[in-house]
Write an enzyme that holds these catalytic residues in place. Structure first.
Site, PDB file in Angstrom:
ATOM      1  N   LYS A  53       0.844  -1.204   0.000  1.00 57.64           N
ATOM      2  CA  LYS A  53       0.000   0.000   0.000  1.00 57.64           C
ATOM      3  C   LYS A  53       0.878   1.251   0.000  1.00 57.64           C
ATOM      4  O   LYS A  53       2.097   1.159   0.208  1.00 57.64           O
ATOM      5  CB  LYS A  53      -0.920  -0.028   1.216  1.00 57.64           C
ATOM      6  CG  LYS A  53      -0.200  -0.021   2.556  1.00 57.64           C
ATOM      7  CD  LYS A  53      -1.138  -0.404   3.704  1.00 57.64           C
ATOM      8  CE  LYS A  53      -0.392  -0.432   5.023  1.00 57.64           C
ATOM      9  NZ  LYS A  53      -1.206  -1.025   6.099  1.00 57.64           N
ATOM     10  N   TYR A 270      16.898  29.085   9.956  1.00 55.88           N
ATOM     11  CA  TYR A 270      15.730  29.847  10.403  1.00 55.88           C
ATOM     12  C   TYR A 270      15.581  29.758  11.911  1.00 55.88           C
ATOM     13  O   TYR A 270      15.779  28.689  12.500  1.00 55.88           O
ATOM     14  CB  TYR A 270      14.462  29.284   9.769  1.00 55.88           C
ATOM     15  CG  TYR A 270      14.310  29.620   8.308  1.00 55.88           C
ATOM     16  CD1 TYR A 270      14.208  30.934   7.880  1.00 55.88           C
ATOM     17  CD2 TYR A 270      14.269  28.608   7.357  1.00 55.88           C
ATOM     18  CE1 TYR A 270      14.062  31.237   6.532  1.00 55.88           C
ATOM     19  CE2 TYR A 270      14.118  28.894   6.014  1.00 55.88           C
ATOM     20  CZ  TYR A 270      14.014  30.224   5.604  1.00 55.88           C
ATOM     21  OH  TYR A 270      13.868  30.508   4.286  1.00 55.88           O
TER      22      TYR A 270
HETATM   23  C1  LIG Z   1      -0.499  -2.088   6.657  1.00 51.11           C
HETATM   24  C2  LIG Z   1      -1.073  -3.382   7.066  1.00 51.11           C
HETATM   25  C3  LIG Z   1      -0.244  -4.478   7.317  1.00 51.11           C
HETATM   26  C4  LIG Z   1       1.270  -4.380   7.340  1.00 51.11           C
HETATM   27  O1  LIG Z   1       1.676  -3.760   8.545  1.00 51.11           O
HETATM   28  P1  LIG Z   1       3.235  -3.577   8.889  1.00 51.11           P
HETATM   29  O2  LIG Z   1       3.235  -3.046  10.273  1.00 51.11           O
HETATM   30  O3  LIG Z   1       3.762  -2.577   7.914  1.00 51.11           O
HETATM   31  O4  LIG Z   1       3.854  -4.898   8.740  1.00 51.11           O
HETATM   32  C5  LIG Z   1      -0.847  -5.688   7.594  1.00 51.11           C
HETATM   33  N1  LIG Z   1      -2.187  -5.808   7.643  1.00 51.11           N
HETATM   34  C6  LIG Z   1      -3.015  -4.763   7.435  1.00 51.11           C
HETATM   35  C7  LIG Z   1      -4.482  -4.955   7.521  1.00 51.11           C
HETATM   36  C8  LIG Z   1      -2.484  -3.511   7.137  1.00 51.11           C
HETATM   37  O5  LIG Z   1      -3.310  -2.489   6.930  1.00 51.11           O
END
Ligand SMILES: *Cc1c(COP(=O)(O)O)cnc(C)c1O
Length: 378
Positions: A53, A270
Site C-alpha cells: 500500500k 531559520y
Molecule cells: C499495513 C497493514 C499491514 C502491514 O503492517 P506492517 O506493520 O507494515 O507490517 C498488515 N495488515 C493490514 C491490515 C495492514 O493495513
C-alpha cells in the site's frame, strides 16, 4: 519560431533520470528480495502477502512488485494501485485491505480477480447484491481491540453465516489486525478474542503484520501480511532493522552545496535554532522538508557525510538542511551525504524526529528522482 527538438534514444541508451538537484533516492530490489525471504523464514509454510500500500511504502508500486515478485500475493488499499499491478503483469492474488469503498469497487474486484476484506455490513450487502458473479475471495475482518475496522464477536459470526452462503464468495478467510503486536505480550488479548470469535468456523486465518511475523509465532495462522519489515525498517519502538537481519531498501542521498565557517556565537538556519559554542565548519545539504525529510528532525539527528556519521544542526528548511562537519574535516561542496540508508538507519532518523520509519518512507516527495538498483551491473 518554435523549434521542437526530438531526441531519439535507442533502447540501449535510455535517458538518465533528469536530476535538477543532487538529491536521489535509490531503491534496492535485491534488499527487497532478501527481506521477503526473511519473512518467509520466520513463518515457514505460510502464504505471504507482501503489503504494498501507499505506493509500496513510498518505494514505487512497480518497484515493490518487482522486489516482491516471489511473494504469494500483494496486499494494498488503493483500487487504482490494484489495476496498476494487473497492468504491470502481476497475475497472482491481490488483497484489498480496506475492502470495497463503494459497489463499483466490487465490480472491479470481479473483473480483476481482487480479494476483498469485508469489515462492515454495507460490504456484505454489496456482495449479496451480486450473487450471480464469478466468485471473489473474501477476508472477513474481526475487531480484536484496535476499534478501527472489523466486526465484534457476534456480528463477526453472523457476517460469516451470510457470506458463506453466497455464490459470489469464493474462499473465505478470517482475519484481524493487531494494535500492539510490537509490544511483548501485546497481541495476547487480541489473539484470545480472535480465537473465541473464530471458534468452529471452518476457514483459514490471517493475523500477522511485520511485528507479529517477527515475534508472535502463535499468530502466524495460514497467511502473514508483512509490510514495513520488507522495506528494511523495524516495526518495533527500539533497535533498528539491521539487528533483525533486514536490509535497508531505500537510500536517500544528496550532496553538500556549500560550506560555512562559524565562529563561537554564530547561529544556523531559520529561527537561529542552533548556535556554535566553538569554531565550526558546517555543510549545507540539498535536502529539505519538501523532499520528505522530516522538518521536526532536531539538532543532532544522524546523517553521514562522505560515509562518516555526523549530525544535523539548525532547523530543516524546505530545500536545505545543515550538518556539522567536525568529524569530516575533508568535506567540501560536492561531498556526498546520506540522509538514510546503509550508514544511517532510517529507524534512527525516525526516532530522533519523533516518528517511525514507515512515515519517512511514505513521505518521500515526488520531486526526488528515484533510481532502481536491480542488482545487475549497468
Ligand atoms: C499495513 C497493514 C499491514 C502491514 O503492517 P506492517 O506493520 O507494515 O507490517 C498488515 N495488515 C493490514 C491490515 C495492514 O493495513
Amino acid at each position: 519560431m518554435i523549434v521542437l527538438r526530438v531526441r531519439v534514444y535507442s533502447s540501449r541508451t535510455r535517458p538518465q533520470i533528469p536530476m535538477p538537484r543532487p538529491i536521489v533516492a535509490t531503491v534496492s530490489i535485491p534488499a527487497m528480495r532478501h527481506n521477503l525471504a526473511l519473512a518467509r523464514e520466520r513463518a515457514p509454510g505460510r502464504f505471504v502477502w507482501a503489503v504494498v500500500k501507499a505506493n509500496g511504502y513510498g518505494h514505487g508500486l512497480a518497484n515493490a512488485a518487482r522486489g516482491f515478485a516471489a511473494a504469494d500475493g500483494m496486499a494494498l488499499v488503493e483500487f487504482d494501485g490494484a489495476a496498476q499491478l494487473r497492468r504491470a503483469g502481476w497475475s497472482g492474488p491481490v488483497l484489498m485491505l480496506e475492502g470495497a469503498f463503494d459497489p463499483d469497487d466490487v465490480a472491479q474486484a470481479v473483473r480483476e480477480r481482487l480479494s476483498l476484506v469485508v469489515h462492515e455490513v454495507r460490504q456484505v450487502e454489496w456482495l449479496e447484491a451480486r450473487a450471480a458473479d464469478a466468485p471473489i475471495d473474501v477476508f472477513l475482518k474481526f475487531n480484536s481491540g484496535m476499534n478501527r475496522l472489523g466486526f465484534g464477536h457476534d456480528a463477526f459470526r453472523e457476517a460469516f453465516g451470510r457470506l458463506v452462503r453466497l455464490a459470489c464468495v469464493g474462499r473465505l478467510t478470517l482475519m484481524t489486525h493487531f494494535a500492539n503486536a510490537d509490544l511483548v505480550g501485546g497481541a495476547d488479548q487480541a489473539l484470545r478474542r480472535f480465537e473465541a470469535a473464530a471458534a468452529g468456523l471452518p476457514a483459514p486465518r490471517s493475523l500477522a503484520n511485520s511485528a507479529a511475523t517477527l515475534q508472535v509465532s502463535q499468530a502466524h495462522g495460514d497467511a502473514i501480511r508483512p509490510g514495513v519489515m520488507l522495506y528494511g525498517a523495524t516495526p518495533f519502538g527500539e533497535g533498528d532493522a539491521r539487528s533483525l537481519g533486514l536490509r535497508p531498501t531505500m537510500r536517500l542521498e544528496s550532496r553538500l552545496i556549500a560550506v560555512q565557517e562559524l565562529v563561537p556565537g554564530d547561529a544556523v538556519g531559520y529561527g537561529s535554532g542552533f548556535r556554535a559554542a566553538r569554531p565550526m565548519r558546517i555543510g549545507v545539504v540539498a535536502c529539505g522538508y519538501a523532499d520528505g525529510y522530516p522538518r521536526h528532525a532536531p539538532n543532532g539527528t544522524p546523517v553521514a557525510v562522505d560515509g562518516v556519521r555526523t549530525a544535523t544542526v539548525g532547523r530543516v528548511a524546505m530545500d536545505m538542511l545543515m550538518v556539522d562537519l567536525g568529524p569530516v574535516p575533508d568535506a567540501r561542496p560536492g561531498s556526498t551525504v546520506e540522509l538514510w540508508g546503509e550508514t544511517v538507519p532510517i529507524d534512527a532518523v525516525a526516532r530522533a524526529s519523533g516518528t517511525i520509519g514507515y512515515e519517512l518512507m511514505c513521505a518521500l516527495a515526488q520531486r526526488v528522482p528515484m533510481r532502481v538498483d536491480d542488482g545487475t551491473c549497468a
